[in-house]
Design a protein around this motif. Sequence first.
Motif, PDB file in Angstrom:
ATOM      1  N   THR A  83       0.946  -1.062   0.098  1.00 34.57           N
ATOM      2  CA  THR A  83      -0.014  -0.058   0.003  1.00 34.57           C
ATOM      3  C   THR A  83       0.748   1.263  -0.095  1.00 34.57           C
ATOM      4  OG1 THR A  83       0.057   0.133   2.439  1.00 34.57           O
ATOM      5  CG2 THR A  83      -1.793  -1.053   1.351  1.00 34.57           C
ATOM      6  N   GLY A  84       0.126   2.383  -0.468  1.00 34.44           N
ATOM      7  CA  GLY A  84       0.926   3.758  -0.534  1.00 34.44           C
ATOM      8  C   GLY A  84       0.974   4.060   1.146  1.00 34.44           C
ATOM      9  N   SER A  85       0.145   3.662   1.852  1.00 30.52           N
ATOM     10  CA  SER A  85       0.270   4.241   3.263  1.00 30.52           C
ATOM     11  C   SER A  85       1.392   3.579   4.213  1.00 30.52           C
ATOM     12  CB  SER A  85      -0.985   3.627   3.907  1.00 30.52           C
ATOM     13  OG  SER A  85      -2.154   4.309   3.499  1.00 30.52           O
ATOM     14  N   ALA A 111       3.970   2.530   2.640  1.00 31.48           N
ATOM     15  CA  ALA A 111       5.322   3.189   1.866  1.00 31.48           C
ATOM     16  C   ALA A 111       5.688   4.474   2.555  1.00 31.48           C
ATOM     17  CB  ALA A 111       5.148   3.253   0.333  1.00 31.48           C
ATOM     18  N   ASN A 112       4.557   5.247   2.544  1.00 36.42           N
ATOM     19  CA  ASN A 112       4.591   6.458   3.302  1.00 36.42           C
ATOM     20  C   ASN A 112       5.217   6.384   4.746  1.00 36.42           C
ATOM     21  OD1 ASN A 112       4.068   8.692   1.317  1.00 36.42           O
ATOM     22  ND2 ASN A 112       1.944   8.249   1.819  1.00 36.42           N
ATOM     23  N   VAL A 113       4.444   5.429   5.587  1.00 40.33           N
ATOM     24  CA  VAL A 113       4.959   5.346   7.016  1.00 40.33           C
ATOM     25  C   VAL A 113       6.510   4.899   7.070  1.00 40.33           C
ATOM     26  CG1 VAL A 113       4.571   3.916   8.977  1.00 40.33           C
ATOM     27  CG2 VAL A 113       2.752   4.677   7.956  1.00 40.33           C
ATOM     28  N   ALA A 142      -2.923  16.933   4.125  1.00 40.12           N
ATOM     29  CA  ALA A 142      -2.034  15.823   3.403  1.00 40.12           C
ATOM     30  C   ALA A 142      -2.411  14.589   3.925  1.00 40.12           C
ATOM     31  CB  ALA A 142      -0.433  16.048   4.063  1.00 40.12           C
ATOM     32  N   HIS A 143      -2.244  13.441   2.748  1.00 43.20           N
ATOM     33  CA  HIS A 143      -2.747  12.339   3.125  1.00 43.20           C
ATOM     34  C   HIS A 143      -2.072  11.623   4.455  1.00 43.20           C
ATOM     35  CE1 HIS A 143      -3.692   7.928   2.466  1.00 43.20           C
ATOM     36  NE2 HIS A 143      -4.771   8.394   1.848  1.00 43.20           N
ATOM     37  N   VAL A 144      -0.784  12.066   4.414  1.00 40.29           N
ATOM     38  CA  VAL A 144       0.019  11.387   5.815  1.00 40.29           C
ATOM     39  C   VAL A 144      -0.568  11.889   6.949  1.00 40.29           C
ATOM     40  CG1 VAL A 144       2.074  11.022   4.325  1.00 40.29           C
ATOM     41  CG2 VAL A 144       1.660  13.213   5.669  1.00 40.29           C
ATOM     42  N   GLY A 146       4.004  10.461  -3.556  1.00 39.70           N
ATOM     43  CA  GLY A 146       3.762  10.802  -4.848  1.00 39.70           C
ATOM     44  C   GLY A 146       3.109   9.496  -5.362  1.00 39.70           C
ATOM     45  N   ALA A 147       1.723   9.430  -4.612  1.00 39.04           N
ATOM     46  CA  ALA A 147       0.837   8.372  -5.003  1.00 39.04           C
ATOM     47  C   ALA A 147       0.247   8.648  -6.284  1.00 39.04           C
ATOM     48  CB  ALA A 147      -0.418   8.661  -4.067  1.00 39.04           C
ATOM     49  N   ARG A 148      -0.142  10.102  -6.526  1.00 38.61           N
ATOM     50  CA  ARG A 148      -0.296  10.353  -8.058  1.00 38.61           C
ATOM     51  C   ARG A 148       0.778  11.176  -8.676  1.00 38.61           C
ATOM     52  NH1 ARG A 148      -4.531  10.340  -4.674  1.00 38.61           N
ATOM     53  NH2 ARG A 148      -6.149   8.943  -5.215  1.00 38.61           N
ATOM     54  N   LEU A 149       2.052  10.810  -8.516  1.00 41.17           N
ATOM     55  CA  LEU A 149       3.091  11.793  -9.207  1.00 41.17           C
ATOM     56  C   LEU A 149       2.877  11.387 -10.535  1.00 41.17           C
ATOM     57  CD1 LEU A 149       5.667  13.309  -8.941  1.00 41.17           C
ATOM     58  CD2 LEU A 149       6.840  11.080  -9.127  1.00 41.17           C
TER      59      LEU A 149
HETATM   60  C1  LIG Z   1      -1.835  10.992  -1.703  1.00 39.15           C
HETATM   61  C2  LIG Z   1      -2.205   9.649  -1.187  1.00 39.15           C
HETATM   62  N1  LIG Z   1      -1.107   9.117  -0.695  1.00 39.15           N
HETATM   63  C3  LIG Z   1      -1.196   7.759  -0.211  1.00 39.15           C
HETATM   64  C4  LIG Z   1      -2.442   7.316  -0.168  1.00 39.15           C
HETATM   65  C5  LIG Z   1      -2.455   5.946   0.604  1.00 39.15           C
HETATM   66  O1  LIG Z   1      -2.445   4.595  -0.665  1.00 39.15           O
HETATM   67  P1  LIG Z   1      -3.122   3.259  -0.179  1.00 39.15           P
HETATM   68  O2  LIG Z   1      -4.447   3.348  -0.419  1.00 39.15           O
HETATM   69  O3  LIG Z   1      -2.415   2.416  -0.978  1.00 39.15           O
HETATM   70  O4  LIG Z   1      -2.669   3.034   1.458  1.00 39.15           O
HETATM   71  C6  LIG Z   1      -3.304   7.622  -1.094  1.00 39.15           C
HETATM   72  C7  LIG Z   1      -4.506   6.798  -1.081  1.00 39.15           C
HETATM   73  O5  LIG Z   1      -5.490   7.259  -1.912  1.00 39.15           O
HETATM   74  C8  LIG Z   1      -3.388   9.039  -1.370  1.00 39.15           C
HETATM   75  O6  LIG Z   1      -4.278   9.615  -2.049  1.00 39.15           O
END
Ligand SMILES: Cc1ncc(COP(=O)(O)O)c(C=O)c1O
Length: 361
Positions: free
Chosen positions: A65-67, A69-71, A90-92, A181-184
Amino acid sequence: MSGVRADLRVDLRSDTLTRPTAAMRRAMAEAEVGDDVYAEDPTTNALEARVAGLLGHEAGLFFPTGSLANVLGVRLVVAPGEELLCDALAHVVRAELGAHAVTSGVTTRTWHAPRGLLDDDAVDRVVAMMTPDAGPYLVSTAAVAVEDTHNFGGGTVQPLASLHRLHAATSSAGVALHLDGARLWNAAVVQGADHPGGWQGVVREIGGLVATASVCLSKGLGAPVGSVLVSSAENIARARIWRKRMGGGMRQTGLLAAAGLHALDHHVERLADDHARARRIAEAAAAARPGCTDPAAVETNIVVLDVDDARAFVLAAAERGVALSALGPKTVRLVTHLDVDDEGTDLAVAVLTELLSPRTS
Ligand SMILES: Cc1ncc(COP(=O)(O)O)c(C=O)c1O
């Protein structure tokens, strides 16, 4: 989301809803695989090297997941008790359920920026907030997180010049930059139109400004699963340990990585179609109710609408076959993606026009 019917005809709740195309499924079925905890999955290794190369970093690591990877990207640059600065949308800080605090002891301070835009004013405010090596009284700032494009801000593309200014200020202060950069890829397609290196040139340029970056394959790019974290080889070796520690070590991930490689080969340039469809929907919404959104600010695949009652609006749209998300009491979001075609866009335009137009009776 509750109240949404299963037989909706266009689903604009998120770009995470895409299903793998037939060609992507074939690539997945044919992928060479091995055990990725042993770093022996050739397809995953190829994806990690490909993404690291695109961003100009030494190494990459595949994540479910992006979450996560961010963490772990933030954990690499912020020690327990230090702080991460990020914008308030911010998503984080808003949508990772406190993971940075719960699992890494990271504290956060936020700045406010309309649409999540990191313009020169925002950079000045961030720099004024930084307290690196603050000593025994204040929390020390270890990193700044930037989201590009910005999800809750409405798909906002961060200006390259401002990213350069922020990089200059943070690096001279010894503060790291983390990119969500989830949507880089969406930002890169927009900015790549005027960049000598095209979208790849933008990705490389932004990658060169950050210590750690997470990018998603499962949003606009249409893969079913997957994010990649990039950084130095030393950082990625540390992240590999933490990924296993936190239960994110998976085995024959080549099946998933193949989808990511396919997406990078076939689904980046087409993001421009999603952007055009989002702009069309925003223009129709603004024509029906001026001020509910600013179509000129819709640069990518996300449109944020101001409405009187977001829940009621979402339900009314769902009854008419269009699924949207309520982001707040008066805020509705819609997102175009790989599974939204012209017919779906037409339906969204018609329904939003009906719901937003002044009632005549
Ligand atoms: C900007 C951004 N970062 C991170 C994430 C996290 O991705 P994931 O849902 O795969 O954990 C998202 C999910 O929508 C997002 O929009």
